[in-house]
Design an enzyme around this catalytic site. Structure first.
Site, PDB file in Angstrom:
ATOM      1  N   SER A 168       0.836  -1.205  -0.036  1.00 28.47           N
ATOM      2  CA  SER A 168       0.637   0.442  -0.301  1.00 28.47           C
ATOM      3  C   SER A 168       0.859   1.151   0.044  1.00 28.47           C
ATOM      4  O   SER A 168       1.892   1.022  -0.957  1.00 28.47           O
ATOM      5  CB  SER A 168      -1.078   0.063   0.702  1.00 28.47           C
ATOM      6  OG  SER A 168      -2.049   1.089   1.284  1.00 28.47           O
ATOM      7  N   THR A 169       0.956   2.155   1.204  1.00 28.30           N
ATOM      8  CA  THR A 169       1.670   3.083   0.882  1.00 28.30           C
ATOM      9  C   THR A 169       2.612   3.505   0.972  1.00 28.30           C
ATOM     10  O   THR A 169       3.043   2.304   1.817  1.00 28.30           O
ATOM     11  CB  THR A 169       1.387   4.476   2.282  1.00 28.30           C
ATOM     12  OG1 THR A 169       0.096   4.437   2.430  1.00 28.30           O
ATOM     13  CG2 THR A 169       2.254   5.427   2.642  1.00 28.30           C
ATOM     14  N   HIS A 195      -2.152  -0.802  -3.435  1.00 26.27           N
ATOM     15  CA  HIS A 195      -3.622  -0.252  -2.857  1.00 26.27           C
ATOM     16  C   HIS A 195      -3.159   1.617  -3.673  1.00 26.27           C
ATOM     17  O   HIS A 195      -2.617   1.972  -3.537  1.00 26.27           O
ATOM     18  CB  HIS A 195      -3.654   0.371  -1.245  1.00 26.27           C
ATOM     19  CG  HIS A 195      -4.178  -1.253  -1.054  1.00 26.27           C
ATOM     20  ND1 HIS A 195      -4.187  -0.890   0.469  1.00 26.27           N
ATOM     21  CD2 HIS A 195      -4.615  -2.076  -1.359  1.00 26.27           C
ATOM     22  CE1 HIS A 195      -4.345  -2.487   0.951  1.00 26.27           C
ATOM     23  NE2 HIS A 195      -4.996  -2.982  -0.046  1.00 26.27           N
ATOM     24  N   MET A 289      -0.270   1.140   5.232  1.00 29.33           N
ATOM     25  CA  MET A 289      -0.548   1.372   6.036  1.00 29.33           C
ATOM     26  C   MET A 289      -1.705   0.245   6.168  1.00 29.33           C
ATOM     27  O   MET A 289      -2.346  -0.409   5.292  1.00 29.33           O
ATOM     28  CB  MET A 289      -1.605   2.501   6.709  1.00 29.33           C
ATOM     29  CG  MET A 289      -2.424   2.818   5.089  1.00 29.33           C
ATOM     30  SD  MET A 289      -2.998   4.551   5.393  1.00 29.33           S
ATOM     31  CE  MET A 289      -1.776   5.047   5.229  1.00 29.33           C
ATOM     32  N   ASP A 292      -4.319  -5.236   5.208  1.00 28.45           N
ATOM     33  CA  ASP A 292      -5.008  -6.353   4.695  1.00 28.45           C
ATOM     34  C   ASP A 292      -3.410  -7.370   4.134  1.00 28.45           C
ATOM     35  O   ASP A 292      -2.892  -6.575   3.429  1.00 28.45           O
ATOM     36  CB  ASP A 292      -4.935  -5.509   2.977  1.00 28.45           C
ATOM     37  CG  ASP A 292      -5.641  -5.770   1.634  1.00 28.45           C
ATOM     38  OD1 ASP A 292      -6.304  -7.004   2.335  1.00 28.45           O
ATOM     39  OD2 ASP A 292      -5.792  -4.748   0.775  1.00 28.45           O
TER      40      ASP A 292
END
Length: 358
Positions: A168-169, A195, A289, A292
């Site tokens: 993600s991030t 993401h 973050m 998931d």
């Protein structure tokens, strides 16, 4: 000088967007300032010293990308790019991530209270996480292209057939670091869930394809899974693996039986990999973050798959991989620069050096 760590600078040439963001942040204990262009943003950073910046990219006087480069050099600050969902917006946003921006969020269209509520929730969550990131990690977050590794002659007779990656991030720059190390001739397909808003993943895949030896593309529904090909889940969709006749294919759908807030979702991909490949999977969880991927890794571990987690030291946000480590699911915890080497060792089943021949 403000003592609080809740200072947010909104940078956008649209008075409407500045006001919309200000109102959204009013529900939290944020101290907000605004700037109308990149030059004013730099001036405000020097005087206001924000903890987080939201940054438009297409502005007069000085663009967001130009301002970002100055900010990251002079006052490294978490910057969340607030971008339009256009091809140009996606391309510049990805360049901003490579220059050290913390994350991307797509501008709300403004015609739906549901869309605005989702945007508000995501924005506030990202700001709260971003303000905790040390400046030193921001300095190190710029994308890098490491030397391409080679594959040893002596390998296991049956290499593990698939690599699945969730992030993600911080993911776009982490993926660049990992995938540019993997050589042509790599025997396992790689499937990625990043993401990212709808419209941005295709541009990310194209940029990676231009600098990697492997073929990298955004997945299409029903696409065959091939060794040496990287398929990236489209933003706003779910991607999972399925057996179709004698082939294994990637399915790409808008909705999935696994009701998750993430689209695409790491859990959806990982759980399908467990069903299709069993213990012949290497799962890699990178920076990001949230949690998931945790449920997917639990299922993979039950099947006997191998799970790698990025180390806290190199993660921009130690969230997704932390969940895997805390749950004692990780077979190895690896710093980002060593992940490419570790993947090759794990796929081919022996230690090898950078100088080994293909």
């Amino acid at each position: 000088m403000h003592e609080t760590n809740n200072r947010v600078l909104i940078v956008d040439d649209s008075p409407f967007m500045c006001q919309l963001l200000r109102v959204m942040l009013a529900s939290e204990d944020f101290i907000v300032e605004t700037a109308r262009d990149g030059q004013e943003a730099i001036d405000k950073v020097r005087s206001f010293r924000p903890n987080v910046i939201t940054l438009d990219i297409e502005m007069p006087v000085m663009t967001g990308l130009e301002a970002l480069q100055v900010i990251m050099d002079e006052f490294p600050t978490p910057v969340i790019i607030v971008s339009s969902q256009t091809t140009r917006g996606a391309e510049i946003s990805l360049r901003a991530l490579e220059a050290g921006a913390f994350d991307i969020i797509a501008k709300p269209k403004g015609d739906s209270s549901i869309d605005n509520d989702t945007f508000k929730r995501d924005l506030i969550t990202k700001i709260k996480i971003a303000k905790l990131v040390p400046a030193e990690k921001l300095r190190k977050s710029k994308g890098s292209v490491l030397p391409v590794l080679s594959i040893a002659k002596t390998v296991r007779s049956s290499p593990l057939p698939v690599v699945v990656i969730g992030t993600s991030t911080g993911g776009p720059t982490a993926l660049q670091t990992v995938l540019t190390q993997i050589p042509k001739g790599f025997s396992s397909p790689i499937l990625v869930v990043q993401h990212m808003p709808k419209g941005f993943t295709r541009m990310m895949a194209e940029r990676l394809d231009g600098i990697c030896e492997l073929t990298v593309k955004e997945a299409q529904d029903g696409e065959k899974v091939h060794p040496g090909k990287v398929l990236i889940a489209p933003g706003g969709m779910q991607m999972f693996l399925e057996v179709s006749g004698t082939q294994i294919v990637a399915r790409v759908v808008e909705e999935h039986a696994n009701k998750t807030p993430y689209k695409p979702s790491v859990n959806v991909l990982f759980e399908s990999a467990a069903d299709v490949y069993g213990d012949r999977v290497i799962a890699l969880v990178l920076t990001g973050m949230g949690s998931d991927g945790l449920e997917g890794c639990k299922k993979l571990k039950e099947k006997g798959a191998t799970i790698l987690a990025e180390s806290e030291q190199s993660c921009i946000v130690y969230g997704m991989s932390k969940c895997i480590v805390d749950a004692k699911l990780a077979d190895s915890i690896v710093s980002l620069p060593e992940i490419g080497e570790t993947l090759i060792q794990t796929v081919y089943g022996r230690e090898r050096g950078v100088g080994d021949e293909l």
